[in-house]
Design a protein around this motif. Structure first.
Motif, PDB file in Angstrom:
ATOM      1  N   ASP A 244      46.764  72.193   0.868  1.00 44.14           N
ATOM      2  CA  ASP A 244      48.228  72.133   0.903  1.00 44.14           C
ATOM      3  C   ASP A 244      48.717  73.401   0.201  1.00 44.14           C
ATOM      4  N   TRP A 245      48.984  74.436   0.986  1.00 48.44           N
ATOM      5  CA  TRP A 245      49.312  75.772   0.478  1.00 48.44           C
ATOM      6  C   TRP A 245      50.767  76.064   0.802  1.00 48.44           C
ATOM      7  N   TYR A 246      51.538  76.458  -0.204  1.00 49.11           N
ATOM      8  CA  TYR A 246      52.954  76.742   0.037  1.00 49.11           C
ATOM      9  C   TYR A 246      53.427  77.952  -0.754  1.00 49.11           C
TER      10      TYR A 246
ATOM     11  N   HIS B 182      53.917  77.551   4.849  1.00 51.38           N
ATOM     12  CA  HIS B 182      52.888  76.532   4.642  1.00 51.38           C
ATOM     13  C   HIS B 182      51.597  76.908   5.349  1.00 51.38           C
TER      14      HIS B 182
ATOM     15  N   LYS C 209      45.441  72.378  -3.582  1.00 52.14           N
ATOM     16  CA  LYS C 209      46.897  72.515  -3.503  1.00 52.14           C
ATOM     17  C   LYS C 209      47.293  73.780  -4.243  1.00 52.14           C
TER      18      LYS C 209
ATOM     19  N   SER D 280      50.937  76.116  -4.931  1.00 50.79           N
ATOM     20  CA  SER D 280      52.375  76.349  -4.763  1.00 50.79           C
ATOM     21  C   SER D 280      52.761  77.550  -5.610  1.00 50.79           C
TER      22      SER D 280
ATOM     23  N   TYR E  30      55.739  80.100  -7.045  1.00 55.08           N
ATOM     24  CA  TYR E  30      57.160  80.198  -7.374  1.00 55.08           C
ATOM     25  C   TYR E  30      57.420  81.628  -7.830  1.00 55.08           C
TER      26      TYR E  30
END
Length: 157
Positions: free
Chosen positions: A57-59, A71, A142, A144, A146
């Protein structure tokens, strides 16, 4: 007053000692994150991708100016993502510094900064970033990111 000073000193010593005690899981999580950042520093997309689970789950906040964002859900997409990312910036101008890690079990929050120079126009930027990573079986499941997307968009235009 002397008693209060003594209590404060003891509390500070206790807090600093507690801050450095990690579980085996946290140590493995940090080692995985550090190895991942090492491969980014080496600009090796295949090794970077090898640190990612087959299903991930790459964002990264999506931007029409940055084709490496958005994504991703498969390991093979990560190698291509980094090949594209690296192609936009001048070799040797890139610096990614992970300055601090906050660990809790198999999760790590990484705080640092990145700086790069754009190939097509020579514009340079430096900005803070934060990354949240989850690790299972020594692989990232995962990710994420920012960051100040507007800063990058501005220098890419």
């Amino acid at each position: 007053m002397q008693t209060i000073k003594w209590i404060v000193v003891m509390l500070l010593i206790n807090f600093s000692a507690q801050a450095q005690v990690y579980t085996d899981e946290e140590i493995k999580t940090k080692e995985t994150a550090e190895k991942f950042f090492k491969y980014i520093g080496e600009k090796n997309p295949e090794k970077i991708a090898s640190m990612v689970s087959e299903k991930v789950d790459w964002y990264m906040f999506e931007s029409k100016y940055m084709p490496w964002t958005g994504h991703r859900s498969k390991r093979e997409e990560i190698s291509e993502l980094f090949k594209t990312l690296f192609s936009y910036f001048v070799d040797g101008s890139e610096k990614l510094e992970a300055q601090s890690f906050l660990l809790r079990g198999n999760e790590v929050a990484v705080f640092g900064f990145v700086e790069r120079t754009v190939k097509k126009n020579g514009k340079h930027f430096k900005m803070p970033l934060a990354i949240h990573i989850t690790v299972e079986n020594n692989l990232i499941t995962k990710f994420s990111l920012y960051e100040e997307t507007l800063i990058i968009e501005k220098v890419l235009k």
